[in-house]
Design a protein around this motif. Structure first.
Motif, short mmCIF file in Angstrom:
data_model
loop_
_atom_site.label_atom_id
_atom_site.label_comp_id
_atom_site.label_asym_id
_atom_site.label_seq_id
_atom_site.Cartn_x
_atom_site.Cartn_y
_atom_site.Cartn_z
N VAL A 96 0.89 -1.28 -0.31
CA VAL A 96 -0.28 0.28 0.03
C VAL A 96 1.01 0.91 0.12
N LEU A 97 2.02 1.46 -0.32
CA LEU A 97 2.52 2.06 -0.58
C LEU A 97 2.95 3.04 -1.65
N PRO A 98 3.12 4.41 -1.72
CA PRO A 98 3.03 5.34 -3.03
C PRO A 98 4.19 5.05 -4.41
N LEU A 99 3.71 5.19 -5.52
CA LEU A 99 5.14 4.64 -6.12
C LEU A 99 5.77 6.12 -6.51
N LEU A 100 7.30 5.56 -6.03
CA LEU A 100 8.43 6.58 -6.28
C LEU A 100 9.88 6.20 -6.45
N PRO A 101 10.64 6.82 -7.10
CA PRO A 101 11.37 6.04 -7.71
C PRO A 101 12.10 5.29 -6.42
N GLU A 102 12.04 5.45 -5.30
CA GLU A 102 12.42 4.64 -4.48
C GLU A 102 11.99 3.03 -4.12
N THR A 103 9.94 3.20 -4.34
CA THR A 103 9.39 2.29 -4.32
C THR A 103 9.82 1.40 -5.41
N GLU A 104 9.66 1.82 -6.59
CA GLU A 104 9.93 1.06 -7.94
C GLU A 104 10.33 -0.57 -7.71
N LYS A 105 10.21 -1.23 -8.18
CA LYS A 105 10.23 -2.55 -7.90
C LYS A 105 11.01 -2.67 -6.47
N LEU A 106 10.39 -2.62 -5.72
CA LEU A 106 11.05 -3.11 -4.53
C LEU A 106 10.79 -4.16 -3.79
N ILE A 107 9.69 -5.43 -4.71
CA ILE A 107 8.97 -6.27 -3.82
C ILE A 107 9.65 -7.48 -6.24
N GLY A 108 10.81 -7.88 -5.38
CA GLY A 108 11.38 -9.02 -7.00
C GLY A 108 11.48 -10.40 -6.38
N TYR A 109 12.08 -11.27 -7.52
CA TYR A 109 12.08 -13.00 -7.21
C TYR A 109 12.67 -12.82 -5.16
N ALA A 110 14.09 -11.87 -5.17
CA ALA A 110 14.17 -12.15 -4.12
C ALA A 110 13.83 -12.04 -3.16
N GLU A 111 13.36 -11.03 -2.81
CA GLU A 111 12.35 -10.34 -1.55
C GLU A 111 10.93 -11.54 -1.70
N ILE A 112 10.10 -11.89 -2.59
CA ILE A 112 9.08 -12.66 -2.88
C ILE A 112 9.74 -14.61 -1.92
N SER A 113 11.23 -14.94 -1.90
CA SER A 113 11.43 -15.64 -1.84
C SER A 113 11.83 -15.45 -0.29
N LYS A 114 11.67 -14.26 0.29
CA LYS A 114 11.84 -13.97 1.51
C LYS A 114 10.57 -14.29 2.43
N MET A 115 9.33 -14.46 1.69
CA MET A 115 7.87 -14.75 2.05
C MET A 115 7.89 -16.03 2.37
N LYS A 116 6.83 -16.03 3.51
CA LYS A 116 6.54 -18.06 3.99
C LYS A 116 5.57 -18.27 2.76
N ILE A 128 6.27 -3.39 -7.58
CA ILE A 128 6.53 -5.15 -7.91
C ILE A 128 7.01 -5.66 -9.02
N ASN A 129 8.30 -6.58 -9.14
CA ASN A 129 8.84 -5.86 -10.87
C ASN A 129 7.89 -7.34 -10.61
N GLU A 130 7.06 -7.11 -11.69
CA GLU A 130 6.28 -8.01 -12.75
C GLU A 130 6.79 -9.59 -13.72
N PRO A 131 7.41 -9.50 -14.10
CA PRO A 131 8.03 -10.84 -14.61
C PRO A 131 8.76 -11.67 -13.08
N GLU A 132 9.50 -11.10 -12.06
CA GLU A 132 9.77 -11.93 -11.45
C GLU A 132 9.48 -12.31 -10.28
N LEU A 133 7.32 -11.24 -9.79
CA LEU A 133 6.59 -12.42 -9.65
C LEU A 133 6.17 -13.37 -10.17
N ILE A 134 6.02 -13.33 -11.58
CA ILE A 134 5.37 -13.95 -12.57
C ILE A 134 6.16 -15.60 -11.97
N PRO A 175 1.21 -14.53 -18.69
CA PRO A 175 1.19 -15.21 -18.20
C PRO A 175 0.15 -15.10 -16.17
N LEU A 176 0.35 -13.94 -16.34
CA LEU A 176 -0.68 -14.40 -14.45
C LEU A 176 -1.60 -14.58 -14.95
#
Ligand code: DGY
Length: 336
Positions: free
Chosen positions: A207-227, A241-247, A273-274
């Motif tokens: 629920v973050l705003p899109l800013l240069p510092e939040t762009e692509k904040l969540i990619g494969y590496a971050e998702i891999s840290k989730m349960k 979210i880095n969409e290709p990496e989420l896919i 592919p989503l």
């Protein structure tokens, strides 16, 4: 003399009448390749601009040497370069507040439908494939009592946290640049690092705003840290979210699923592919899309433009500092 204003969105008749009463209004339903030159011509004498869902870049701004205020019918303002508007002495108004609760409802819809596989199973029923009691292969996962992790504890983040904690008994963690006292005292929310939220939450909500510092904040590496059983929800802007990496992460089964109202490219291409992933709930950017809230947003944007062109930017202004640059740019209008 009334200020000249360009409208680039279809809006309800009552709010159109307010704009027509206050301004010399030139109307477009949207900005397209077909009408771009007409919009540019209308901007030449405009002091105000109001609309949504279209990037307003230098080509359009250069065409509007007298522009003083832009009113976007949205809370997000990633369609604009705020420093550029400030440099030009143009104030940018937006619509926070009026859409908070509705957008939180949408985010909760994504949480519930993703967890309980409601879209996938409703489609099965509609196809006439409900032939026996639903078995384990279609079970969902509980929402009540699970931990929610909210990335961005602003107004909407708080409204999501309130639903989660008070309605569903969910412990709340959040990642935010500053402490949200209200969330901590009333909802017992716990501020944590991004890595801690990713590691501990069962639902991670962006629920973050899109800013240069939040762009692509969540990619494969971050998702891999989730349960592995966790669900990622995005109700803010697709580009966070880095969409290709989420896919790739979803195809690899790294997490249980995703609930998405926003995408890198909107409308989401039919080839994404989503759309082939059963564990993805995809909505067409409907965060604030109810009759009541969309009407309230337009009314707020009209109020904002009327105030801004009268020199009042005390409410809902993204860059009040732009007024300091008005004299420097000569971009002044004395009307109303
Ligand atoms: C907003 O108001 O920013 C919503 O996401 C609609 O664009």
């Amino acid at each position: 003399m009334k200020p000249n204003v360009v409208l680039y969105k279809t809006i309800p008749a009552d709010q159109l009448a307010r704009l027509q009463a206050a301004f010399n209004l030139t109307r477009f339903d949207s900005i397209t390749d077909a009408n771009r030159q007409e919009v540019i011509a209308a901007l030449r004498h405009a002091q105000g601009l109001i609309g949504a869902s279209h990037p307003i870049g230098n080509e359009l701004l250069d065409a509007a040497p007298g522009l003083r205020a832009i009113s976007t019918i949205s809370v997000g303002y990633d369609q604009f370069s705020v420093p550029e508007l400030t440099r030009r002495g143009i104030t940018l108004m937006h619509t926070p507040g009026v859409l908070t609760e509705t957008t939180a409802d949408t985010i909760f819809t994504l949480i519930l439908t993703s967890a309980r596989r409601a879209v996938e199973l409703a489609e099965l029923v509609k196809r006439g494939e409900w032939r026996r009691s639903i078995g384990e292969e279609y079970y969902g996962t509980d929402v009540n009592g699970k931990t929610i992790g909210i990335l961005g504890m602003g107004r909407i983040g708080y409204a999501v946290a309130k639903r989660a904690h008070l309605g569903f008994g969910m412990p709340v963690m959040y990642y935010n640049d500053k402490v949200n006292e209200q969330a901590e005292s009333l909802l017992h929310a716990r501020r944590a690092t991004l890595d801690q939220v990713l590691a501990e939450a069962d639902f991670v909500c962006v629920v973050l705003p899109l800013l240069p510092e939040t762009e692509k904040l969540i990619g494969y590496a971050e998702i891999s840290k989730m349960k592995p059983g966790a669900i990622l929800i995005n109700g803010s802007r697709g580009k966070i979210i880095n969409e290709p990496e989420l896919i790739r992460a979803l195809q690899d089964g790294v997490i249980r699923g995703a609930g998405l109202d926003v995408f890198e490219q909107e409308p989401l291409p039919a080839t994404s592919p989503l759309l082939a992933l059963p564990n993805v709930v995809a909505l067409p950017h409907i965060g604030s899309a109810t009759h009541e809230t969309r009407h309230a947003m337009v009314a707020c944007a009209v109020d904002n433009l009327i105030a801004a062109l009268a020199g009042d930017v005390t409410q809902n202004c993204v860059n009040p500092g732009a007024l300091r640059n008005v004299a420097a740019t000569g971009n002044e209008f004395k009307g109303m």
